[in-house]
Write a protein that holds these residues in place. Structure first.
Motif, short mmCIF file in Angstrom:
data_model
loop_
_atom_site.label_atom_id
_atom_site.label_comp_id
_atom_site.label_asym_id
_atom_site.label_seq_id
_atom_site.Cartn_x
_atom_site.Cartn_y
_atom_site.Cartn_z
N ARG A 1 98.95 -26.80 -100.48
CA ARG A 1 98.15 -27.87 -101.09
C ARG A 1 97.46 -28.74 -100.03
O ARG A 1 96.50 -29.44 -100.34
CB ARG A 1 99.00 -28.74 -102.03
N ILE A 2 97.94 -28.70 -98.77
CA ILE A 2 97.35 -29.55 -97.73
C ILE A 2 96.41 -28.69 -96.88
O ILE A 2 96.87 -27.81 -96.13
CB ILE A 2 98.45 -30.20 -96.87
N PRO A 3 95.09 -28.93 -96.98
CA PRO A 3 94.12 -28.05 -96.30
C PRO A 3 94.38 -27.92 -94.80
O PRO A 3 94.33 -26.81 -94.25
CB PRO A 3 92.77 -28.73 -96.57
N GLU A 4 94.72 -29.03 -94.13
CA GLU A 4 94.97 -29.00 -92.68
C GLU A 4 96.05 -27.96 -92.32
O GLU A 4 95.92 -27.22 -91.33
CB GLU A 4 95.43 -30.41 -92.27
N LEU A 5 97.10 -27.90 -93.13
CA LEU A 5 98.18 -26.95 -92.85
C LEU A 5 97.73 -25.52 -93.11
O LEU A 5 98.01 -24.62 -92.31
CB LEU A 5 99.42 -27.28 -93.71
N SER A 6 97.03 -25.32 -94.21
CA SER A 6 96.57 -23.97 -94.55
C SER A 6 95.66 -23.42 -93.45
O SER A 6 95.81 -22.28 -93.01
CB SER A 6 95.83 -23.99 -95.89
N LEU A 7 94.73 -24.26 -92.98
CA LEU A 7 93.78 -23.79 -91.96
C LEU A 7 94.50 -23.50 -90.64
O LEU A 7 94.20 -22.51 -89.97
CB LEU A 7 92.67 -24.84 -91.77
N GLY A 8 95.46 -24.35 -90.28
CA GLY A 8 96.23 -24.12 -89.06
C GLY A 8 97.03 -22.83 -89.14
O GLY A 8 97.06 -22.03 -88.21
N ALA A 9 97.68 -22.62 -90.30
CA ALA A 9 98.49 -21.42 -90.49
C ALA A 9 97.61 -20.17 -90.42
O ALA A 9 97.97 -19.17 -89.80
CB ALA A 9 99.21 -21.49 -91.84
N LYS A 10 96.45 -20.25 -91.05
CA LYS A 10 95.53 -19.09 -91.07
C LYS A 10 95.17 -18.68 -89.64
O LYS A 10 95.19 -17.50 -89.30
CB LYS A 10 94.28 -19.49 -91.86
N GLN A 11 94.88 -19.66 -88.81
CA GLN A 11 94.51 -19.38 -87.41
C GLN A 11 95.63 -18.67 -86.66
O GLN A 11 95.40 -17.69 -85.97
CB GLN A 11 94.22 -20.69 -86.68
N VAL A 12 96.86 -19.19 -86.80
CA VAL A 12 97.99 -18.59 -86.08
C VAL A 12 98.25 -17.18 -86.61
O VAL A 12 98.46 -16.23 -85.84
CB VAL A 12 99.27 -19.46 -86.18
N LEU A 13 98.22 -17.03 -87.95
CA LEU A 13 98.48 -15.71 -88.54
C LEU A 13 97.44 -14.70 -88.07
O LEU A 13 97.78 -13.56 -87.73
CB LEU A 13 98.49 -15.82 -90.08
N GLU A 14 96.18 -15.12 -88.01
CA GLU A 14 95.13 -14.20 -87.54
C GLU A 14 95.35 -13.84 -86.07
O GLU A 14 95.21 -12.68 -85.67
CB GLU A 14 93.75 -14.84 -87.73
N SER A 15 95.74 -14.84 -85.26
CA SER A 15 95.92 -14.57 -83.83
C SER A 15 97.09 -13.62 -83.59
O SER A 15 97.16 -12.96 -82.56
CB SER A 15 96.10 -15.88 -83.06
N LEU A 16 98.03 -13.57 -84.55
CA LEU A 16 99.17 -12.65 -84.42
C LEU A 16 98.91 -11.31 -85.10
O LEU A 16 99.80 -10.46 -85.17
CB LEU A 16 100.43 -13.30 -85.02
N GLY A 17 97.70 -11.14 -85.65
CA GLY A 17 97.35 -9.86 -86.25
C GLY A 17 97.95 -9.63 -87.63
O GLY A 17 98.10 -8.48 -88.05
N CYS A 18 98.27 -10.70 -88.33
CA CYS A 18 98.82 -10.55 -89.70
C CYS A 18 97.64 -10.39 -90.67
O CYS A 18 97.24 -11.34 -91.35
CB CYS A 18 99.67 -11.76 -90.08
N THR A 19 97.11 -9.19 -90.76
CA THR A 19 95.88 -8.96 -91.53
C THR A 19 96.14 -8.83 -93.02
O THR A 19 95.18 -8.80 -93.80
CB THR A 19 95.19 -7.67 -91.03
N ASN A 20 97.39 -8.74 -93.44
CA ASN A 20 97.68 -8.57 -94.87
C ASN A 20 98.10 -9.89 -95.54
O ASN A 20 98.75 -9.88 -96.57
CB ASN A 20 98.76 -7.51 -95.08
N VAL A 21 97.72 -11.01 -94.91
CA VAL A 21 98.05 -12.33 -95.50
C VAL A 21 96.76 -13.03 -95.90
O VAL A 21 95.83 -13.16 -95.10
CB VAL A 21 98.81 -13.22 -94.50
N GLU A 22 96.71 -13.48 -97.16
CA GLU A 22 95.58 -14.27 -97.64
C GLU A 22 96.04 -15.72 -97.83
O GLU A 22 97.00 -15.96 -98.57
CB GLU A 22 95.06 -13.70 -98.97
#
Ligand code: SAM
Length: 189
Positions: free
Chosen positions: A83-104
Motif C-alpha cells: 500500500r505504500i508506494p515508496e516501499l513497493s518501488l524500492g522493493a521492485k528495484q532490489v528484486l530486479e537487481s537480483l534477477g527475480c524476473t517472476n515477481v510482479e
C-alpha cells in the motif's frame, strides 16, 4: 526453502544502517515505519504454503521485498501488493537487481486481494489482519492455502486457511506479532 533463505542476501533488503544486523533472527525497521519480518517467521510462513514450484502466489505486504525474493525461488510466479508506494518501488528495484524476473510488484490495498488476477494457488499476508478478509478466501484456488496472521493489533495468531472439498478449513499455527494490515477489509488507518 532453507536453500532459498541461504541464497537470498537479506542485507540487500534492509537500510544501510541495519546491514550489520541483516542476519540477526529478528524483524528490522525499514522505511515508512514498517518492518522486514524475522527470518524464522519468513521461513515458517513459506513452509506453511507447502510450495511444489508450479504455483502462482499472491503476497500482501511487499515491504522490503525479501519474502517475495524467497517465494520467487520456490514457485512459478509471485504477485506482491504494497500500500505504500515508496516501499513497493524500492522493493521492485532490489528484486530486479537480483534477477527475480517472476515477481510482479503492485501498489494498492491488498486487503481486497487482486481480483483481476485471481484465483491464486497460494496467498500469504505479511501484516496482521483483524480477521481473514472474505475477498482473499474467494480468490483462493480450490486446494489452495492462505497463510495469514489474524487477531488484535498485537499479538496475532498465524493461521492457515485451506480451500478444501469440505469448504474453508482454518487451523492455528502459533502466536506472532506483525504490523497492522490497513485497508478496506482490515484495520482503518
Ligand atoms: N513481506 C515484507 C518483507 O519481506 O519485507 C514484510 C512486510 S511488513 C511486516 C508489512 C507490510 O504490509 C508493510 O510494508 C505495510 O505497509 C504493508 N501493508 C499493510 N497493509 C497493507 C495493505 N492493505 N495492502 C498492502 N500492503 C499492506
Amino acid at each position: 526453502m532453507l536453500a532459498a533463505i541461504a541464497e537470498v542476501p537479506r542485507w540487500r533488503f534492509v537500510p544501510a544502517e541495519s546491514r550489520a544486523e541483516a542476519w540477526a533472527d529478528r524483524a528490522l525497521p525499514i522505511a515508512a515505519g514498517q518492518t522486514i519480518s524475522q527470518p524464522y517467521m519468513v521461513a515458517l510462513m513459506t513452509q506453511e504454503l507447502v510450495l511444489v514450484g508450479t504455483e502462482t502466489v499472491l503476497e500482501i505486504g511487499t515491504g522490503s521485498g525479501y519474502q517475495a525474493a524467497i517465494l520467487s525461488r520456490l514457485c512459478r510466479r509471485v504477485v506482491t501488493i504494497e500500500r505504500i508506494p515508496e516501499l513497493s518501488l524500492g522493493a521492485k528495484q532490489v528484486l530486479e537487481s537480483l534477477g527475480c524476473t517472476n515477481v510482479e510488484c503492485l501498489i494498492g490495498d491488498g486487503s481486497l486481494g487482486c481480483a483481476e488476477q485471481a484465483p491464486f494457488d497460494r496467498i500469504i499476508v505479511t501484516a496482521g489482519a483483524p480477521k481473514v478478509p472474505p475477498q482473499l478466501c474467494e480468490q483462493l484456488e480450490f486446494g489452495g492455502r492462505l497463510v495469514i496472521p489474524t487477531g488484535t493489533h498485537q499479538p496475532q495468531m498465524l493461521q492457515v486457511v485451506m480451500h478444501t472439498a469440505q469448504g474453508i478449513v482454518t487451523t492455528d499455527v502459533c502466536p506472532c506479532s506483525f504490523v497492522p494490515l490497513i485497508g478496506a477489509a482490515a484495520w482503518s488507518e
